[in-house]
Enzyme design. Structure first.
Site, PDB file in Angstrom:
ATOM      1  NE  ARG A  97      -3.903   2.277   1.821  1.00 47.69           N
ATOM      2  CZ  ARG A  97      -4.865   2.289   0.936  1.00 47.69           C
ATOM      3  NH1 ARG A  97      -5.103   1.200   0.235  1.00 47.69           N
ATOM      4  NH2 ARG A  97      -5.605   3.358   0.715  1.00 47.69           N
ATOM      5  CG  ASP A 121      -3.248  -3.475   7.558  1.00 46.02           C
ATOM      6  OD1 ASP A 121      -2.682  -4.573   7.519  1.00 46.02           O
ATOM      7  OD2 ASP A 121      -2.886  -2.532   8.259  1.00 46.02           O
ATOM      8  CG  MET A 341     -10.450   7.817  10.993  1.00 43.60           C
ATOM      9  SD  MET A 341      -8.746   8.406  10.838  1.00 43.60           S
ATOM     10  CE  MET A 341      -8.826   9.885  11.836  1.00 43.60           C
TER      11      MET A 341
END
Length: 441
Positions: A97, A121, A341
């Site tokens: 990522r 993740d 979030m």
């Protein structure tokens, strides 16, 4: 498959040094692409995500020298731009990522970039819109191949712009800053992230010759320059590791000293652990946590149940909410954990419930924890780590639990924590790495 086998219930003791900050490393290392001059970076964590990014830079043509375990030099003099269309790049970039962080520097210096849809993740949606909208406002054009899940970006004439971010994304802000430092004219970023890691990046870029003002606030002004030079940079200790070790000490009733924490950069993190009743002292720049049998969760002034939630800096980091949740299971009192979030980050609580914790998962974002005040220990079980932070939370739970626990998929943990089993054994933990097949259920 590698797994950790843990015999829990042992009190730990000693000193532990936090690694360099993972979230800072991905930004700082990407920034070496902004110049053809040599950059020396120290306190780099020796973890999988960071090592993959360093390897990717080497494949791109960056000259890399490892001076010692945590210090590297980078010289991005001869970048092979054709590499970005190769299958190797699509495979390596797609599995990391953090690879999104190379786009801003490439756009700023070369006027073009490419990026496969990044991995990472599985903690819910993690939008890249903030990055792309910011680049587009600077003049970049995106072409997305949905079949190959691949982005090509053209930015041959980057121009400074006024940018109001719809979310204070740390990586989004960092990426836009790295593109803007070499754009023509002035860029203003409002609702910018202001985490210490972002401040570190801006300070490093300014030492390289960038003109960034407003560092530490949510309003950044960047005057574009034509060229950047080399510098030296030392990364902060990882605040997520520091919080994890505070939680570990409380759960296992251990006496631990966390060394060289850069305490002023921790923000509200120490105060949030204090709300759970955890006692510690600041000795110089070390945090000393005494062995503590019980810790009591505070209530709000009106007597209502404490709520701990994440927020953009200077609020509480979402990366430590998993740690707070597991520590609360052994406290006295109740707390509501509100993960705003990411909508999948609390789904690991089913493992804690299997271990004997009293938790109600209210919805994908909220969990109510009834602390059992160590009236009985959690029990060891076999479990699988779903992501970096949940994995370490389960590791902490296992170290406090009675009996044997086995944690599978530890590659997730090792993406973010350097030599974690070795460092825990140095404190007296009974943990070993084993080869084991993951459970099929």
């Amino acid at each position: 498959m590698n797994a950790f086998e843990i015999i829990g219930g042992k009190k730990l003791k000693g000193e532990i040094q936090p690694q360099g900050a993972k979230n800072e490393a991905l930004q700082i290392i990407s920034a070496v692409l902004l110049t053809d001059q040599k950059i020396t970076i120290s306190n780099i964590p020796d973890i999988k995500d960071v090592n993959k990014l360093i390897e990717l830079l080497g494949d791109m043509g960056v000259t890399i020298e490892r001076l010692n375990k945590d210090t590297y030099t980078f010289e991005a003099k001869n970048i092979n731009l054709d590499f970005f269309q190769s299958d190797v790049f699509k495979t390596k970039g797609g599995g990391l990522r953090g690879s999104i962080m190379i786009v801003g520097p490439l756009l700023g210096r070369f006027g073009k970039a490419a990026i496969p849809k990044p991995g990472g993740d599985k903690i819910g949606r993690r939008r890249l819109d903030t990055h792309f909208i910011g680049f587009e406002k600077l003049g970049a054009k995106f072409i997305y191949d949905s079949k190959k899940e691949f982005f090509n970006v053209d930015a041959t004439n980057l121009q400074g712009a006024y940018i109001l971010l719809d979310e204070a994304s740390v990586t989004g802000t960092a990426n836009i800053v790295m593109a803007a430092v070499l754009a023509k004219g002035t860029t203003t970023i409002y609702n910018a992230a202001c985490e210490p890691y972002l401040q570190q990046l801006c300070k490093m870029l300014n030492r390289m010759g960038a003109k960034i003002s407003g560092v530490g606030s949510n309003l950044l002004t960047i005057e574009g320059v034509q060229k950047l030079g080399g510098t030296e940079h030392r990364m902060l200790p990882d605040m997520i590791e520091i919080g994890s070790f505070i939680g570990l000490a409380a759960m296992t009733e251990s006496e631990i000293t966390i060394k060289n924490v850069c305490y002023p950069e921790l923000g509200v993190i120490p105060d949030v652990f204090k709300k759970l009743g955890i006692k510690f002292e600041l000795k110089g720049d070390d945090i000393y946590i005494p062995s503590q049998k019980h810790y009591v969760i505070e209530s709000f002034i009106d007597g209502s149940m404490l709520t701990i939630s994440d927020a953009p800096w200077p609020g509480f980091t979402p990366d430590l909410l998993s740690i707070i949740l597991v520590v609360a299971t052994q406290a006295r009192g109740n707390v509501l954990i509100h993960q705003k979030m990411f909508e999948s980050r609390l789904f690991f609580v089913d493992k804690l419930i299997d271990m004997g914790a009293q938790i109600i998962l209210c919805d994908p974002h909220r969990a109510s924890v009834n602390g059992i005040d160590k009236k009985y220990k959690l029990r060891g079980i076999s479990m699988t780590s779903p992501d970096i932070r949940a994995g370490v939370s389960l590791l902490i739970a296992a170290l406090s639990a009675e009996g044997k626990s086995t944690i599978f998929n530890i590659e997730q943990i090792e993406r973010g924590y350097q030599d974690i089993d070795t460092r825990l054994r140095a404190l007296g933990a009974q943990i070993k790495r084993i080869e084991a097949s993951a459970p099929t259920h």
